[in-house]
Design a protein around this motif. Structure first.
Motif, PDB file in Angstrom:
ATOM      1  N   LEU A   1     -11.913  -9.313   0.319  1.00 19.26           N
ATOM      2  CA  LEU A   1     -10.876  -9.496   1.340  1.00 19.26           C
ATOM      3  C   LEU A   1     -10.994  -8.472   2.467  1.00 19.26           C
ATOM      4  CD1 LEU A   1      -7.636 -10.349  -0.691  1.00 19.26           C
ATOM      5  CD2 LEU A   1      -9.240 -11.909   0.427  1.00 19.26           C
ATOM      6  N   ASP A   2     -11.666  -7.351   2.184  1.00 19.38           N
ATOM      7  CA  ASP A   2     -11.855  -6.331   3.214  1.00 19.38           C
ATOM      8  C   ASP A   2     -12.949  -6.710   4.208  1.00 19.38           C
ATOM      9  OD1 ASP A   2     -13.664  -6.054   1.096  1.00 19.38           O
ATOM     10  OD2 ASP A   2     -13.987  -3.924   1.500  1.00 19.38           O
ATOM     11  N   THR A   3     -13.612  -7.839   3.994  1.00 17.79           N
ATOM     12  CA  THR A   3     -14.672  -8.269   4.906  1.00 17.79           C
ATOM     13  C   THR A   3     -14.192  -9.306   5.911  1.00 17.79           C
ATOM     14  OG1 THR A   3     -15.480 -10.059   3.470  1.00 17.79           O
ATOM     15  CG2 THR A   3     -16.383  -7.854   3.095  1.00 17.79           C
ATOM     16  N   ILE A   4     -12.928  -9.717   5.772  1.00 19.97           N
ATOM     17  CA  ILE A   4     -12.392 -10.711   6.705  1.00 19.97           C
ATOM     18  C   ILE A   4     -11.203 -10.110   7.448  1.00 19.97           C
ATOM     19  CG2 ILE A   4     -13.120 -12.640   5.263  1.00 19.97           C
ATOM     20  CD1 ILE A   4     -10.256 -12.927   4.329  1.00 19.97           C
ATOM     21  N   SER A   5     -10.793 -10.789   8.490  1.00 20.83           N
ATOM     22  CA  SER A   5      -9.681 -10.306   9.301  1.00 20.83           C
ATOM     23  C   SER A   5      -8.377 -10.346   8.509  1.00 20.83           C
ATOM     24  CB  SER A   5      -9.556 -11.170  10.557  1.00 20.83           C
ATOM     25  OG  SER A   5      -8.317 -10.956  11.202  1.00 20.83           O
ATOM     26  N   LEU A   6      -7.612  -9.248   8.544  1.00 21.88           N
ATOM     27  CA  LEU A   6      -6.296  -9.226   7.909  1.00 21.88           C
ATOM     28  C   LEU A   6      -5.419 -10.318   8.500  1.00 21.88           C
ATOM     29  CD1 LEU A   6      -4.294  -7.699   5.988  1.00 21.88           C
ATOM     30  CD2 LEU A   6      -3.587  -6.423   8.017  1.00 21.88           C
ATOM     31  N   LEU A   7      -5.563 -10.546   9.784  1.00 20.00           N
ATOM     32  CA  LEU A   7      -4.762 -11.557  10.464  1.00 20.00           C
ATOM     33  C   LEU A   7      -4.976 -12.941   9.858  1.00 20.00           C
ATOM     34  CD1 LEU A   7      -2.831 -12.265  12.786  1.00 20.00           C
ATOM     35  CD2 LEU A   7      -4.860 -12.535  14.252  1.00 20.00           C
TER      36      LEU A   7
ATOM     37  N   SER B   1      -0.912  -7.796   3.524  1.00 17.42           N
ATOM     38  CA  SER B   1      -0.752  -9.101   4.172  1.00 17.42           C
ATOM     39  C   SER B   1       0.653  -9.656   3.969  1.00 17.42           C
ATOM     40  CB  SER B   1      -1.789 -10.087   3.623  1.00 17.42           C
ATOM     41  OG  SER B   1      -3.099  -9.640   3.879  1.00 17.42           O
ATOM     42  N   VAL B   2       1.181  -9.481   2.748  1.00 14.78           N
ATOM     43  CA  VAL B   2       2.536  -9.965   2.461  1.00 14.78           C
ATOM     44  C   VAL B   2       3.566  -9.207   3.284  1.00 14.78           C
ATOM     45  CG1 VAL B   2       4.333 -10.042   0.678  1.00 14.78           C
ATOM     46  CG2 VAL B   2       2.016 -10.824   0.152  1.00 14.78           C
TER      47      VAL B   2
END
Length: 219
Positions: A77-83, A119-120
């Protein structure tokens, strides 16, 4: 009736973190929707197949709605945009309109847990007339307690749910993920799960409890 949203990184996190609390909610007539952000297996070359079927079986045992799978890659998950993750969670919140949300503790060692938490919280940023009034973070055996002791933000619960009478249901649900369980004294063993519920219960004078940190509580 409360509408409960449980947002976790991987299948099995929902049971380890708040499985008995979920069972108590549904027993009381609340509607519970579980969201799995990552797939839970794609980072493991040795494990083939998907884990959707066990997760669906767990929802039946706990009395939840059909789960939602976002299918982001496990431990990446750290490889994609948090958005990108936030937007997916926002869509679910807008559709489901939960008033209570459960998710991971930010201090967990697992990077997917950290990003799921962030994210939440981002998706639930307070705005006028926003549906979410309560947010709780839970502990996850083999993630929360493996974090470095020099890191700030240790799990220090301030909210406890009496789940006496619901532990057998939690263990039954956890057995759907038996491949993820380990022999005692591993942190993710059935014995440790039961011991933790006893320990958290003893802290507040009940037989069994699940512990949480209050992230938001509007009354």
């Amino acid at each position: 009736m409360n509408k409960i949203l449980v947002v976790v990184a991987h299948p099995d996190d929902e049971v380890l973190g708040c499985g008995a609390t979920i069972a108590k909610h549904t027993k009381n007539g609340d509607k519970v929707q579980v969201v799995f952000v990552a797939d839970g297996f794609s980072s493991r070359e040795s494990q083939e197949g998907e884990r959707n079927l066990p997760a669906i079986e767990v929802m039946g045992i706990l009395g939840c709605e059909q789960p939602i799978f976002l299918d982001f890659l496990d431990n990446q998950l750290d490889t994609i945009s948090l958005l990108e993750v936030v937007k997916e969670i926002e869509k679910i919140i807008n559709d489901f309109q939960p008033n209570i949300v459960y998710t991971h503790h930010f201090g967990d060692l697992n990077i997917d847990h950290q990003i799921t938490h962030k994210s939440v919280i981002t998706a639930c940023r307070p705005q006028p007339n926003f549906c979410v009034k309560e947010i709780y973070s839970f502990e996850t055996l083999s993630a929360t307690h493996w974090q470095s002791s020099s890191m700030a933000g240790a799990f220090n619960p301030n909210y406890f749910v009496d789940v006496s009478g619901f532990i057998k249901q939690k263990i039954k649900a956890l057995q759907c993920y038996d491949n993820e369980m380990r022999d005692h004294p591993h942190a993710r063993s059935y014995e440790t799960v039961k011991s933790l519920s006893n320990f958290r219960g003893s802290a507040v004078g009940v037989h069994d409890a699940e512990a949480f940190i209050v992230e938001r509580l509007i009354k």
